[in-house]
Design a protein around this motif. Structure first.
Motif, mmCIF file in Angstrom:
data_model
loop_
_atom_site.group_PDB
_atom_site.id
_atom_site.type_symbol
_atom_site.label_atom_id
_atom_site.label_comp_id
_atom_site.label_asym_id
_atom_site.label_seq_id
_atom_site.Cartn_x
_atom_site.Cartn_y
_atom_site.Cartn_z
ATOM 1 N N UNK A 158 -36.966 -27.627 40.592
ATOM 2 C CA UNK A 158 -38.660 -27.993 41.102
ATOM 3 C C UNK A 158 -38.390 -28.973 41.911
ATOM 4 N N UNK A 159 -37.053 -29.678 41.895
ATOM 5 C CA UNK A 159 -36.631 -30.955 43.346
ATOM 6 C C UNK A 159 -35.735 -29.759 44.711
ATOM 7 N N UNK A 160 -35.713 -28.866 43.988
ATOM 8 C CA UNK A 160 -34.728 -28.426 45.212
ATOM 9 C C UNK A 160 -35.512 -27.471 45.908
ATOM 10 N N UNK A 161 -36.898 -26.943 44.935
ATOM 11 C CA UNK A 161 -37.920 -26.172 45.755
ATOM 12 C C UNK A 161 -38.641 -26.678 46.424
ATOM 13 N N UNK A 174 -38.094 -33.117 56.939
ATOM 14 C CA UNK A 174 -36.880 -32.873 55.606
ATOM 15 C C UNK A 174 -36.287 -33.340 55.822
ATOM 16 N N UNK A 175 -35.196 -33.772 56.427
ATOM 17 C CA UNK A 175 -33.672 -33.638 57.474
ATOM 18 C C UNK A 175 -33.754 -35.128 57.443
ATOM 19 N N UNK A 176 -34.418 -35.529 57.954
ATOM 20 C CA UNK A 176 -34.737 -37.575 57.986
ATOM 21 C C UNK A 176 -35.124 -37.521 56.651
ATOM 22 N N UNK A 177 -35.374 -37.417 55.630
ATOM 23 C CA UNK A 177 -35.397 -38.196 53.825
ATOM 24 C C UNK A 177 -34.125 -37.367 53.726
ATOM 25 N N UNK A 178 -33.944 -36.560 53.456
ATOM 26 C CA UNK A 178 -31.926 -36.424 52.981
ATOM 27 C C UNK A 178 -30.752 -37.487 53.830
ATOM 28 N N UNK A 179 -31.295 -37.135 54.765
ATOM 29 C CA UNK A 179 -30.444 -37.946 55.846
ATOM 30 C C UNK A 179 -30.568 -39.289 55.400
ATOM 31 N N UNK A 180 -31.716 -39.810 55.057
ATOM 32 C CA UNK A 180 -31.922 -41.612 54.742
ATOM 33 C C UNK A 180 -30.610 -41.651 53.541
ATOM 34 N N UNK A 181 -30.293 -40.534 52.976
ATOM 35 C CA UNK A 181 -29.695 -41.251 51.530
ATOM 36 C C UNK A 181 -27.774 -40.824 51.638
ATOM 37 N N UNK A 194 -27.456 -35.445 66.099
ATOM 38 C CA UNK A 194 -27.145 -33.968 65.975
ATOM 39 C C UNK A 194 -27.532 -32.990 66.588
ATOM 40 N N UNK A 195 -27.042 -32.153 67.086
ATOM 41 C CA UNK A 195 -27.230 -30.887 68.668
ATOM 42 C C UNK A 195 -27.912 -29.743 67.175
ATOM 43 N N UNK A 196 -29.238 -28.846 68.059
ATOM 44 C CA UNK A 196 -29.985 -27.522 67.387
ATOM 45 C C UNK A 196 -28.913 -27.265 66.211
ATOM 46 N N UNK A 197 -27.711 -26.760 66.903
ATOM 47 C CA UNK A 197 -27.319 -25.832 65.905
ATOM 48 C C UNK A 197 -26.536 -26.637 64.585
ATOM 49 N N UNK A 198 -26.817 -27.241 64.510
ATOM 50 C CA UNK A 198 -26.150 -28.653 63.799
ATOM 51 C C UNK A 198 -27.311 -28.953 62.823
ATOM 52 N N UNK A 199 -28.830 -28.903 63.523
ATOM 53 C CA UNK A 199 -29.642 -29.408 62.329
ATOM 54 C C UNK A 199 -29.627 -28.006 61.701
ATOM 55 N N UNK A 200 -29.710 -26.638 62.107
ATOM 56 C CA UNK A 200 -29.999 -25.858 61.661
ATOM 57 C C UNK A 200 -28.890 -25.716 60.427
ATOM 58 N N UNK A 201 -27.702 -25.532 60.917
ATOM 59 C CA UNK A 201 -26.734 -25.244 59.681
ATOM 60 C C UNK A 201 -26.734 -26.657 58.689
ATOM 61 N N UNK A 202 -27.903 -27.943 59.332
ATOM 62 C CA UNK A 202 -27.640 -28.605 57.673
ATOM 63 C C UNK A 202 -28.878 -28.165 57.116
ATOM 64 N N UNK A 203 -30.385 -27.892 57.777
ATOM 65 C CA UNK A 203 -31.492 -27.294 57.225
ATOM 66 C C UNK A 203 -30.745 -26.576 55.953
ATOM 67 N N UNK A 206 -29.265 -27.686 53.279
ATOM 68 C CA UNK A 206 -29.327 -27.957 52.101
ATOM 69 C C UNK A 206 -30.573 -26.973 51.601
ATOM 70 N N UNK A 207 -30.708 -26.371 51.792
ATOM 71 C CA UNK A 207 -31.633 -25.124 51.120
ATOM 72 C C UNK A 207 -31.543 -24.400 50.344
ATOM 73 N N UNK A 208 -30.093 -23.862 50.389
ATOM 74 C CA UNK A 208 -28.973 -23.733 49.333
ATOM 75 C C UNK A 208 -28.791 -24.872 47.982
ATOM 76 N N UNK A 209 -28.529 -25.659 48.643
ATOM 77 C CA UNK A 209 -28.404 -27.025 47.158
ATOM 78 C C UNK A 209 -28.673 -25.954 45.855
ATOM 79 N N UNK A 210 -27.771 -26.596 44.950
ATOM 80 C CA UNK A 210 -28.703 -26.647 43.576
ATOM 81 C C UNK A 210 -27.761 -27.643 42.436
ATOM 82 N N UNK A 211 -27.704 -28.641 42.042
ATOM 83 C CA UNK A 211 -27.245 -29.460 40.857
ATOM 84 C C UNK A 211 -26.946 -29.458 39.742
#
Length: 291
Positions: A158-161, A174-181, A194-203, A206-211
């Protein structure tokens, strides 16, 4: 230039082996004569490749196992870094790998890489640590409590959803919240760098991570074996890392007899997105070539 940020992020095919220690999900890519093992960080698994281009471009095969509790590797396989180091050595035997050019420990995978180097010196020639957790107390109490609350196996999906929805609807927020930690710098400043490509890659990452069950297990204390690691070691970290303080890298470099500390200029834990990553990638290639 070698950089994770230059390609769209996607999940790669994996397989499951069954060594005596238990099932291990893994990905084996490349046709190089020599192999490096990559132990991923928290919330990652074998199908998510981060920063591996430098090894592939240098002609190495990459073996990436999912650590216990992540992907299709159950928490019961190895359980501890020592146990999973042994499981990975068994996996290498199954795959016919008699010698590893290096083990790579990323973030929370650092302790497993160090433990494998200490327990299996006949197998491991070199060690590379990237933003790696060492043997200082980690994480801090507040992060530990928060991590157990939002990333335990019962609620992490649920957290990752929620994070996926936020990144889809308001990607910058969303990226700012994750980068804060991940950074001691203001998240707006990190994002602006970050470049546009780097932001896209990070996004995408993060959308594919699971714990799974893995992240809570990552926060448990681990016996310190750093003084037993006498292989050549390259320790890469940034002073702007909030997730894993730079003190971890300094502590390891001070007790490992053949270690070199590389100070990254990255704005966050994600050293692959730093302005000096081409220099660091060259350093990694030279380090591996020396072996």
């Amino acid at each position: 230039m070698v950089s994770t940020s230059r390609a769209a992020f996607s999940e790669r095919a994996t397989a499951v082996a069954r060594p005596p220690a238990g099932p291990v999900e893994y990905r084996l890519e490349g046709e190089g004569r020599r192999t490096v093992v990559v132990f991923h960080g928290g919330h990652m698994r074998a199908g998510l490749a981060l920063g591996e281009e430098v090894f592939a471009d240098a002609g190495f095969t990459v073996l990436a196992p999912s650590r216990p509790g992540y992907g299709r590797t159950p928490l019961t396989t190895g359980t501890t870094p020592a146990g999973f180091a042994d499981a990975t050595a068994q996996l290498c035997r199954i795959l016919g790998i008699e010698r590893l050019a290096a083990v790579v420990g990323i973030s929370a995978g650092g302790r497993t890489a160090l433990t494998m180097a200490a327990r299996h010196p006949h197998l491991v020639e070199r060690i590379i640590l990237q933003s790696a957790v060492g043997f200082l107390p980690w994480p801090d109490r507040l992060t530990r409590l928060g991590g157990r609350a939002v990333f335990n196996a019962r609620v992490e999906a649920g957290t990752w959803a929620i994070m996926r929805s936020l990144i889809r609807l308001a990607p910058s927020l969303g990226l700012r919240l994750l980068l804060r930690s991940l950074s001691a710098l203001p998240s707006r400043q990190v994002l602006a760098g970050l470049s546009t490509a780097e932001r896209t890659t990070l996004a995408g990452l993060f959308t594919m991570m699971r714990s799974g069950h893995g992240f809570v297990a990552d926060m448990l204390p681990v016996p310190d074996c750093a003084t037993q690691v006498d292989q050549p070691a390259l320790i890469i970290a940034t002073r702007h890392d909030r997730s894993v303080p730079f003190a971890h890298a300094e502590s390891l470099a001070s007790v490992m007899p053949n270690a070199e500390l590389v100070d990254s200029r990255a704005d966050s834990h994600m050293i692959w997105f730093g302005p000096d990553y081409p220099r660091i990638a060259t350093k990694i290639r030279e380090f591996l070539a020396a072996g």
